[in-house]
Enzyme design. Structure first.
Site, PDB file in Angstrom:
ATOM      1  N   ASP A 296       0.865  -1.176   0.000  1.00  0.00           N
ATOM      2  CA  ASP A 296       0.000   0.000   0.000  1.00  0.00           C
ATOM      3  C   ASP A 296       0.909   1.235   0.000  1.00  0.00           C
ATOM      4  O   ASP A 296       2.121   1.141   0.215  1.00  0.00           O
ATOM      5  CB  ASP A 296      -0.978   0.002   1.186  1.00  0.00           C
ATOM      6  N   ALA A 297       0.303   2.381  -0.250  1.00  0.00           N
ATOM      7  CA  ALA A 297       1.089   3.601  -0.427  1.00  0.00           C
ATOM      8  C   ALA A 297       1.986   3.873   0.782  1.00  0.00           C
ATOM      9  O   ALA A 297       1.472   4.037   1.896  1.00  0.00           O
ATOM     10  CB  ALA A 297       0.143   4.775  -0.658  1.00  0.00           C
TER      11      ALA A 297
END
Ligand code: BGC
Length: 770
Positions: A296-297
């Protein structure tokens, strides 16, 4: 020269002779892999990826493992792309810019490896469909397939090859904002919706024309964030993980999903992005997943925040060793700071780096990016304007709405029964709030609000007036507001607020009917949108009660991504329609539903609590030592929900009868056929969702009181009767036993119920014998 080579030869980008040689080398393979009819040949794809890997430098391999956000034309990004230091970009959506960047990747790099462009295509790209929890309320995976097929086509048309969807997190705590992005509380429904979406995004195979690569997220357990607080840690015992939270992910892998996203959360004290058990043991060893994992970011660098990595070097190394193939990051990746040095120190091997890069290259090959790296900008405009896509969005919104209350058949409304209609509420004419969260490429001008939809339907018959009544806003702004380009509204003074409330109530008083549209604004639901209350926000409850106090008829339409506290309305307002965030065509769909041009048939994919104090509350809780007073666990309130899982009314009425099992006893591994008769006893053609629940009465672990194990949404004409068939076999009867540390199908007696929701009464039982 075959047609494929002719095409390559004609392309300006292929005039470079080196490229031409490479093209010749790959041409025969590429042709067979990208043909629309032929499924891809796994061995050929592997061989071609290996061929590339052989030629790649270490820097180029690590480049493939790196993905950066690109919010604008940044020189640093152009440079990195031109040097082959990036494998992917996300958040670029303009086809011209995608082509520009792709030219840099294909023409400026040594091996001409295209970028893969990723984006959050969650519930539509240009055409916005109802939010995912609403899609689950359709209890119809084919509706989700259709929607994601269209979303994929629109995204692919502008050059997006990869979506960060579907979100498969089971969520049983409506305080969690991201509950809107998933399919609700149940693993069986969640798995069916997962498979339906994978099929929509990816088509028959990865690389099918007009389709994109899907990414299941957030692996895993994110939906159980403690206290419903987004990003907070999760503690999930093995039984729940295996039997509930991992199930939809496994279903997506079985459906052939090509990528997965590691979650932000800290799962049982090991952050998911550094969790080798999840990313390797479960995903690869057990489930045989062959795609790639993206973080994820910034979740790789965040391993430091979790206190799991000492510094960025260790963060990169931990995530890599756990099984992250590609790091999604803003600015720079931890991988770029750690992997080359770690190889030098022999902390990882060259083989491991190749193994991480291979599935990414394979996906690029499967998607046909080497052959068709660029998009046709003119075609993209055409596809985004397709009118059939908007029609599909309206039909989806009609299928996803849930009729929560309809006292004395108050709905459907008659078109000529009300001369003066008041449309009231802050969401009634708000385009952005009709769409819900995670929309970026929508066109506000073509978004139909409820007010616009009603005007469109009733302009000839009724005089429609609108008053917002109240303003609603978050106490703490969302960082997404900027990304969504939401301009803050000018805030009313206390005098204005009083005035606006009076105007709305007066309007209701002077009208024959009020349609109230209340609920949450789009930024109150989604990422970083958790809340500690489920009440209607701001002064909405006050508005609702004041309008009802006029004594004039009122219909309540809800916009929401989570259950809200509507206890008062559930007793005093004759009709409540849950429209969720219905999307681009939401207003037309709501107008059709209210006036009987469509019949509600959606069902709740989540238990609807009376109040936040009951949370978490879900139907598949375990059996207890005192089942007789299960509904009286609190001394101050019932412990039953306001509306049970699976609940939803119709304008027609249905009966279930004649529940039959093909056998009363089976051996493990055998199957029982279940059938039940469903009859529409009303006068309107309508949909019902037949639901099948089971309960294993005893075993090596205690089992939930009920578990959904089959469902079917059926349309029946007035008085039509149909026999529905389900089967219960190994898949439905097996569960993870913590006591035995194994998947087991145990000898036991099972209850079976069939009916219209999770409180179904029609009952039978059978036994599994040794
Ligand atoms: C979200 C993901 C999303 C990613 C890229 C993150 O903040 O958790 O769901 O895919 O951003 O936009």
């Amino acid at each position: 020269m075959n047609a494929y080579l002719q095409l390559l030869f004609n392309k300006k980008s292929f005039q470079n002779s080196l490229l031409f040689i490479l093209a010749l080398a790959i041409a025969p393979l590429a042709f067979s892999q990208t043909s629309a009819t032929a499924p891809v040949d796994d061995a050929a794809v592997r061989e071609r990826a290996n061929l590339l890997l052989k030629q790649m430098t270490l820097e180029e391999k690590i480049g493939q493992l790196s993905q950066l956000f690109d919010f604008g034309k940044e020189k640093a990004i152009d440079d990195a792309v031109s040097k082959g230091q990036l494998g992917s970009l996300l958040f670029v959506t303009d086809p011209a810019e995608i082509n520009r960047l792709q030219h840099l990747a294909v023409e400026h790099t040594r091996l001409h490896i295209p970028l893969i462009f990723g984006f959050d295509v969650i519930h539509g790209f240009r055409t916005i469909f109802p939010v995912p929890i609403a899609m689950a309320a359709s209890w119809d995976p084919s509706t989700a397939t259709k929607a994601q097929t269209i979303a994929a086509k629109e995204a692919r048309a502008v050059g997006i090859d990869w979506t960060f969807a579907p979100m498969l997190d089971i969520a049983r705590d409506p305080r969690w904002g991201r509950i809107v992005e998933g399919a609700g509380e149940d693993p069986y429904l969640g798995s069916a919706m997962a498979a339906g979406q994978v099929r929509g995004f990816q088509g028959d195979y990865i690389g099918a024309p007009d389709h994109i690569l899907a990414c299941m997220k957030h692996f895993a357990g994110y939906g159980a964030a403690i206290g419903g607080r987004d990003y907070d840690e999760t503690y999930l015992p093995e039984t729940l993980l295996q039997n509930v939270y991992l199930k939809p992910f496994h279903a997506a892998v079985k459906a052939g999903i090509g990528s997965a996203m590691s979650a932000y959360l800290d799962l049982n004290d090991v952050p998911a992005t550094g969790n080798r058990w999840l990313l390797h043991d479960v995903l690869r060893d057990e489930w045989k997943f062959t795609g790639f994992v993206v973080s994820d970011a910034n979740s790789v660098k965040s391993l430091q925040n979790h206190g799991y990595a000492q510094d960025v070097y260790e963060a990169g190394l931990d995530a890599f060793k756990a099984g992250v193939n590609m790091e999604m990051a803003i600015g720079f990746t931890a991988f770029s700071k750690s992997l080359a040095a770690a190889l030098e120190k022999n902390q990882i091997s060259a083989q491991q780096i190749e193994d991480a890069a291979r599935p990414i290259l394979e996906m690029k090959i499967r998607l046909g990016l080497f052959e068709h790296p660029y998009v046709d900008e003119a075609r993209s405009r055409e596809i985004l304007a397709t009118p059939e896509h908007r029609t599909a969005a309206r039909l989806a919104a009609e299928r996803t709405a849930v009729l929560l209350r309809n006292q004395d058949a108050f709905l459907p409304l008659k078109k000529d029964a009300y001369k003066k209609i008041a449309v009231i509420g802050p969401l009634a004419d708000s385009q952005v709030d009709t769409l819900g969260s995670w929309v970026f490429q929508h066109d506000l001008a073509e978004t139909v609000t409820v007010l616009a939809g009603l005007r469109h339907k009733l302009s000839a018959q009724a005089d429609l007036s609108y008053a917002p009544g109240v303003q609603i806003s978050r106490k703490f702004p969302s960082f997404f507001d900027e990304i969504f380009h939401l301009k803050p509204q000018p805030v009313w003074t206390p005098e204005q607020s009083k005035d606006e409330m009076s105007k709305a109530v007066d309007l209701a008083r002077s009208s024959d009917l009020t349609i109230l549209i209340l609920g949450e604004a789009q930024n109150m639901s989604g990422e970083a949108a958790s809340r500690e209350s489920l009440d209607l926000p701001g002064q909405e409850e006050n508005l609702l009660e004041s309008v009802a106090a006029t004594g004039k008829p009122v219909v309540l339409v809800l916009f929401n991504g989570r259950p809200l506290n509507v206890q008062w309305a559930a007793q005093h307002i004759p009709a409540i329609l849950d429209a969720w965030y219905p999307g681009t065509q939401g207003g037309n769909a709501v107008a059709n539903l209210l006036f009987g041009d469509a019949v509600p048939g959606g069902k709740l994919p989540i238990t609807w609590p009376r109040d936040v104090g009951q949370v978490p509350i879900y139907y598949a809780h375990n059996t207890t030592q005192a089942p007789q007073n299960q509904g009286k666990r609190y001394w101050d309130e019932e412990s039953t929900p306001l509306y049970p899982f699976g609940y939803g009314l119709s304008y027609s009425k249905f009966t279930f009868s004649n529940l039959r099992l093909s056998r009363n006893e089976i051996k493990p591994g055998e199957t029982i056929d279940v059938s039940v008769d469903l009859e529409n006893i009303g006068v309107t053609s309508a949909d019902e969702v037949a639901q099948l629940y089971i309960h294993q009465q005893y075993g090596s672990t205690s089992r939930p009181v009920r578990e959904l194990k089959g469902f079917e949404r059926v349309t029946l004409a007035a008085h039509e009767k149909k026999t529905l068939h389900f089967s219960l076999g190994n898949d439905e009867l097996t569960s993870w036993s913590t006591a035995k540390k194994a998947w087991v199908e145990e000898p036991a007696t099972f209850d079976v119920w069939a009916g219209a929701d999770s409180t179904a009464k029609l009952h039978a039982n059978f036994a599994i014998t040794q």
